[in-house]
Design a protein around this motif. Structure first.
Motif, PDB file in Angstrom:
ATOM      1  N   SER A 183      41.135  38.673  36.591  1.00  0.00           N
ATOM      2  CA  SER A 183      42.892  37.859  36.459  1.00  0.00           C
ATOM      3  C   SER A 183      42.583  36.631  34.975  1.00  0.00           C
ATOM      4  O   SER A 183      41.584  35.999  35.323  1.00  0.00           O
ATOM      5  CB  SER A 183      43.950  37.152  37.829  1.00  0.00           C
ATOM      6  OG  SER A 183      44.453  36.345  36.895  1.00  0.00           O
ATOM      7  N   SER A 184      43.503  36.187  34.194  1.00  0.00           N
ATOM      8  CA  SER A 184      42.997  34.781  33.067  1.00  0.00           C
ATOM      9  C   SER A 184      43.793  33.877  33.741  1.00  0.00           C
ATOM     10  O   SER A 184      43.333  32.724  33.567  1.00  0.00           O
ATOM     11  CB  SER A 184      43.744  35.340  32.079  1.00  0.00           C
ATOM     12  OG  SER A 184      45.263  35.006  32.223  1.00  0.00           O
ATOM     13  N   GLU A 214      47.885  46.901  39.313  1.00  0.00           N
ATOM     14  CA  GLU A 214      47.227  46.246  37.909  1.00  0.00           C
ATOM     15  C   GLU A 214      48.814  45.780  37.379  1.00  0.00           C
ATOM     16  O   GLU A 214      50.096  46.923  37.563  1.00  0.00           O
ATOM     17  CB  GLU A 214      47.486  47.865  37.075  1.00  0.00           C
ATOM     18  CG  GLU A 214      45.220  47.398  37.526  1.00  0.00           C
ATOM     19  CD  GLU A 214      44.616  48.168  36.563  1.00  0.00           C
ATOM     20  OE1 GLU A 214      45.004  48.591  35.130  1.00  0.00           O
ATOM     21  OE2 GLU A 214      44.506  49.528  37.248  1.00  0.00           O
ATOM     22  N   GLY A 215      48.492  44.208  36.990  1.00  0.00           N
ATOM     23  CA  GLY A 215      49.836  44.339  36.038  1.00  0.00           C
ATOM     24  C   GLY A 215      50.336  42.783  36.615  1.00  0.00           C
ATOM     25  O   GLY A 215      49.437  41.705  37.502  1.00  0.00           O
ATOM     26  N   LYS A 216      51.435  41.661  36.113  1.00  0.00           N
ATOM     27  CA  LYS A 216      51.736  40.461  36.825  1.00  0.00           C
ATOM     28  C   LYS A 216      52.394  40.598  37.489  1.00  0.00           C
ATOM     29  O   LYS A 216      53.335  41.064  37.892  1.00  0.00           O
ATOM     30  CB  LYS A 216      52.128  39.430  35.673  1.00  0.00           C
ATOM     31  CG  LYS A 216      52.612  38.514  35.895  1.00  0.00           C
ATOM     32  CD  LYS A 216      53.788  37.509  34.244  1.00  0.00           C
ATOM     33  CE  LYS A 216      53.121  36.610  34.718  1.00  0.00           C
ATOM     34  NZ  LYS A 216      53.602  35.083  33.686  1.00  0.00           N
ATOM     35  N   LEU A 217      52.074  40.167  38.845  1.00  0.00           N
ATOM     36  CA  LEU A 217      52.484  39.755  39.709  1.00  0.00           C
ATOM     37  C   LEU A 217      53.031  38.055  40.078  1.00  0.00           C
ATOM     38  O   LEU A 217      52.614  37.014  40.064  1.00  0.00           O
ATOM     39  CB  LEU A 217      51.916  39.716  41.019  1.00  0.00           C
ATOM     40  CG  LEU A 217      52.092  39.456  42.427  1.00  0.00           C
ATOM     41  CD1 LEU A 217      53.137  40.643  43.218  1.00  0.00           C
ATOM     42  CD2 LEU A 217      50.882  39.453  43.784  1.00  0.00           C
ATOM     43  N   GLN A 275      42.198  45.366  45.708  1.00  0.00           N
ATOM     44  CA  GLN A 275      42.026  45.338  44.323  1.00  0.00           C
ATOM     45  C   GLN A 275      43.627  44.592  43.347  1.00  0.00           C
ATOM     46  O   GLN A 275      44.145  45.338  43.282  1.00  0.00           O
ATOM     47  CB  GLN A 275      41.203  46.010  43.437  1.00  0.00           C
ATOM     48  CG  GLN A 275      40.904  45.394  42.388  1.00  0.00           C
ATOM     49  CD  GLN A 275      40.067  46.710  41.645  1.00  0.00           C
ATOM     50  OE1 GLN A 275      39.971  47.737  42.130  1.00  0.00           O
ATOM     51  NE2 GLN A 275      39.560  45.926  40.635  1.00  0.00           N
ATOM     52  N   MET A 276      43.177  43.521  42.946  1.00  0.00           N
ATOM     53  CA  MET A 276      44.410  43.209  42.194  1.00  0.00           C
ATOM     54  C   MET A 276      44.321  42.711  40.838  1.00  0.00           C
ATOM     55  O   MET A 276      43.077  41.831  40.505  1.00  0.00           O
ATOM     56  CB  MET A 276      45.293  41.500  41.796  1.00  0.00           C
ATOM     57  CG  MET A 276      46.016  41.232  40.985  1.00  0.00           C
ATOM     58  SD  MET A 276      46.765  41.719  41.394  1.00  0.00           S
ATOM     59  CE  MET A 276      48.474  40.718  40.171  1.00  0.00           C
ATOM     60  N   ILE A 277      44.657  43.416  39.693  1.00  0.00           N
ATOM     61  CA  ILE A 277      43.810  42.725  38.315  1.00  0.00           C
ATOM     62  C   ILE A 277      45.064  42.441  37.654  1.00  0.00           C
ATOM     63  O   ILE A 277      46.949  43.893  37.369  1.00  0.00           O
ATOM     64  CB  ILE A 277      43.242  44.393  37.086  1.00  0.00           C
ATOM     65  CG1 ILE A 277      42.926  45.235  38.424  1.00  0.00           C
ATOM     66  CG2 ILE A 277      43.273  44.146  35.964  1.00  0.00           C
ATOM     67  CD1 ILE A 277      41.951  46.477  37.853  1.00  0.00           C
ATOM     68  N   GLY A 278      45.458  41.832  37.134  1.00  0.00           N
ATOM     69  CA  GLY A 278      46.458  40.961  36.252  1.00  0.00           C
ATOM     70  C   GLY A 278      47.006  39.710  37.081  1.00  0.00           C
ATOM     71  O   GLY A 278      45.992  39.469  37.785  1.00  0.00           O
TER      72      GLY A 278
END
Length: 133
Positions: free
Chosen positions: A60-61, A25-28, A39-42
């Motif tokens: 993600s946005s 979770e976060g910005k990569l 799973q990626m959230i961000g």
């Protein structure tokens, strides 16, 4: 005397892997390529390529990269300065802007698409972000 070596990062090599069973979770941000099997959230900002494997999922946005390949599921907008590929098992729920687009039979894509050069793509994604607010 010690010297700091400046090494160039190869955008063609994968230096970041989010493995199956992992949640990030976060910005990569990465200068090289990224592969997501977990799973990626961000948001993802990548100078190289982004690959979402068959078991990978991203909420993600925005995903912004040179080339993007989706074999798993993405909920969010995608911006590819070169090519976006949705494989036969890929699912994309969001808007896209890319210079080139390949959607294989059996894939799912729900959203709008816009194609053009990289400056057109950047403008399209800014307009989409403003209109979704």
């Amino acid at each position: 005397m010690l010297r700091n070596k400046v090494t160039k990062i190869d955008p063609n090599s994968t230096d970041t892997l989010i493995g199956e069973g992992s949640v990030f979770e976060g910005k990569l941000k990465s200068s090289a390529s990224v592969r997501i099997e977990g799973q990626m959230i961000g948001d993802i900002e990548c100078g190289g390529d982004v690959t979402i494997g068959e078991k990978g999922s991203v909420e993600s946005s925005i995903i912004n990269a040179r080339n993007v390949t989706i074999a798993g599921q993405v909920n969010g907008n995608v911006q590819a300065s070169n090519k976006l590929t949705i494989t036969s098992k890929g699912k994309l729920y969001g808007n896209i802007a890319a210079a080139s687009l390949a959607i294989e039979e059996g894939s799912i894509f729900e959203g709008t698409s816009r194609m053009g050069n990289s400056s057109d793509i950047a403008l399209a994604m800014k307009e989409a972000a403003v209109s979704s607010e």
